[in-house]
Design a protein around this motif. Structure first.
Motif, mmCIF file in Angstrom:
data_model
loop_
_atom_site.group_PDB
_atom_site.id
_atom_site.type_symbol
_atom_site.label_atom_id
_atom_site.label_comp_id
_atom_site.label_asym_id
_atom_site.label_seq_id
_atom_site.Cartn_x
_atom_site.Cartn_y
_atom_site.Cartn_z
ATOM 1 N N GLU A 190 2.093 -27.297 -20.464
ATOM 2 C CA GLU A 190 2.842 -27.949 -19.402
ATOM 3 C C GLU A 190 1.893 -28.570 -18.383
ATOM 4 O OE1 GLU A 190 5.643 -25.377 -17.549
ATOM 5 O OE2 GLU A 190 6.755 -25.039 -19.396
ATOM 6 N N LYS A 196 11.515 -30.047 -16.075
ATOM 7 C CA LYS A 196 10.722 -30.845 -17.007
ATOM 8 C C LYS A 196 11.394 -32.190 -17.206
ATOM 9 C CE LYS A 196 9.103 -26.907 -19.667
ATOM 10 N NZ LYS A 196 9.062 -26.268 -20.984
ATOM 11 N N TYR A 197 10.565 -33.236 -17.308
ATOM 12 C CA TYR A 197 11.122 -34.553 -17.556
ATOM 13 C C TYR A 197 10.084 -35.446 -18.210
ATOM 14 C CZ TYR A 197 8.680 -35.847 -13.257
ATOM 15 O OH TYR A 197 7.730 -36.061 -12.298
ATOM 16 N N LEU A 198 10.571 -36.508 -18.869
ATOM 17 C CA LEU A 198 9.690 -37.515 -19.456
ATOM 18 C C LEU A 198 9.467 -38.614 -18.432
ATOM 19 C CD1 LEU A 198 11.059 -38.014 -23.072
ATOM 20 C CD2 LEU A 198 8.980 -36.849 -22.378
ATOM 21 N N ASN A 199 8.256 -39.118 -18.406
ATOM 22 C CA ASN A 199 7.922 -40.195 -17.487
ATOM 23 C C ASN A 199 7.387 -41.359 -18.314
ATOM 24 O OD1 ASN A 199 7.486 -41.599 -15.181
ATOM 25 N ND2 ASN A 199 5.761 -40.362 -14.477
ATOM 26 N N THR A 200 7.977 -42.528 -18.143
ATOM 27 C CA THR A 200 7.534 -43.714 -18.876
ATOM 28 C C THR A 200 6.580 -44.522 -18.003
ATOM 29 O OG1 THR A 200 9.424 -44.980 -18.091
ATOM 30 C CG2 THR A 200 9.663 -43.867 -20.218
ATOM 31 N N ARG A 229 4.830 -39.326 -20.746
ATOM 32 C CA ARG A 229 4.241 -38.072 -20.296
ATOM 33 C C ARG A 229 5.353 -37.082 -19.991
ATOM 34 N NH1 ARG A 229 0.798 -40.455 -15.467
ATOM 35 N NH2 ARG A 229 2.796 -41.446 -15.261
ATOM 36 N N VAL A 230 5.109 -35.816 -20.295
ATOM 37 C CA VAL A 230 6.019 -34.748 -19.906
ATOM 38 C C VAL A 230 5.474 -34.187 -18.602
ATOM 39 C CG1 VAL A 230 6.992 -32.503 -20.491
ATOM 40 C CG2 VAL A 230 6.597 -34.200 -22.293
ATOM 41 N N LYS A 231 6.314 -34.162 -17.578
ATOM 42 C CA LYS A 231 5.895 -33.648 -16.271
ATOM 43 C C LYS A 231 6.798 -32.499 -15.862
ATOM 44 C CE LYS A 231 3.370 -37.302 -14.227
ATOM 45 N NZ LYS A 231 2.993 -37.805 -12.933
ATOM 46 N N VAL A 232 6.269 -31.664 -14.981
ATOM 47 C CA VAL A 232 7.037 -30.553 -14.434
ATOM 48 C C VAL A 232 6.971 -30.665 -12.921
ATOM 49 C CG1 VAL A 232 7.241 -28.053 -14.264
ATOM 50 C CG2 VAL A 232 6.439 -29.094 -16.390
#
Length: 172
Positions: free
Chosen positions: A44, A16-20, A8-11
């Protein structure tokens, strides 16, 4: 170019960052052929929320002296402060006073909705103190009283970490 599956891309706070997923084995990242056509714009996902409400409870209030170098909590020995992290001895008067709180906010528009928020970090604590008219030299009891006596507020917070991001008084 890569294919990312089950991420998931989170803000959060404009970052912004990727979350596994917790089970990282579910996540796959594979090389792909480079795109020739322009990529579509992604929507976003914001982790911040804004509500208007009242602070109805204060919990876990902490007031402590922090290291003048790394801002970690110091151990006080007489008029000397010692930082375990950077191993520095320093004048107690050189240390900054840090505060942290956990507050319970009741939503003005939905009285059944209550949100626990963490308040820490010099800038947001200073903003809370300004809004609630608290001085730096206030005791913990004086701070609690001022916070609980402050009326309607507009609060922005990070829904993922329940951290207060911004606060303003609402004057009716």
């Amino acid at each position: 170019t890569y294919f990312f599956n089950k991420v998931r891309v989170k803000v959060s706070q404009d970052q912004k960052y990727l979350n596994t997923p917790k089970q990282e084995s579910e996540c796959t990242i594979e090389s792909a052929e480079p795109f020739i056509e322009p990529l579509p714009m992604l929507e976003e996902i914001s982790t911040s929320k804004e509500i208007m409400g009242n602070i109805i409870a204060v919990n876990n209030i902490n007031k402590y002296s922090s290291c003048c170098t790394c801002a970690k909590k110091v151990i006080i020995k007489s008029k000397i402060a010692f930082c375990d992290k950077c191993k520095m001895s320093q004048k107690l008067t050189a240390c900054n006073m840090q505060w942290s709180f956990r507050i319970l906010v009741q939503n003005r528009d939905d009285l059944k909705q209550k949100v626990n928020l963490n308040v820490y970090g010099h800038q947001i604590v200073q903003k809370l103190f300004t809004v609630c008219q608290i001085t730096e030299t206030a005791s913990e009891d004086e701070a609690i009283e001022a916070i609980l006596n402050t009326e309607l507020l507009k609060l922005s917070f990070d829904t993922q970490y329940h951290k207060l991001i911004d606060i303003d008084a609402i004057y009716i």
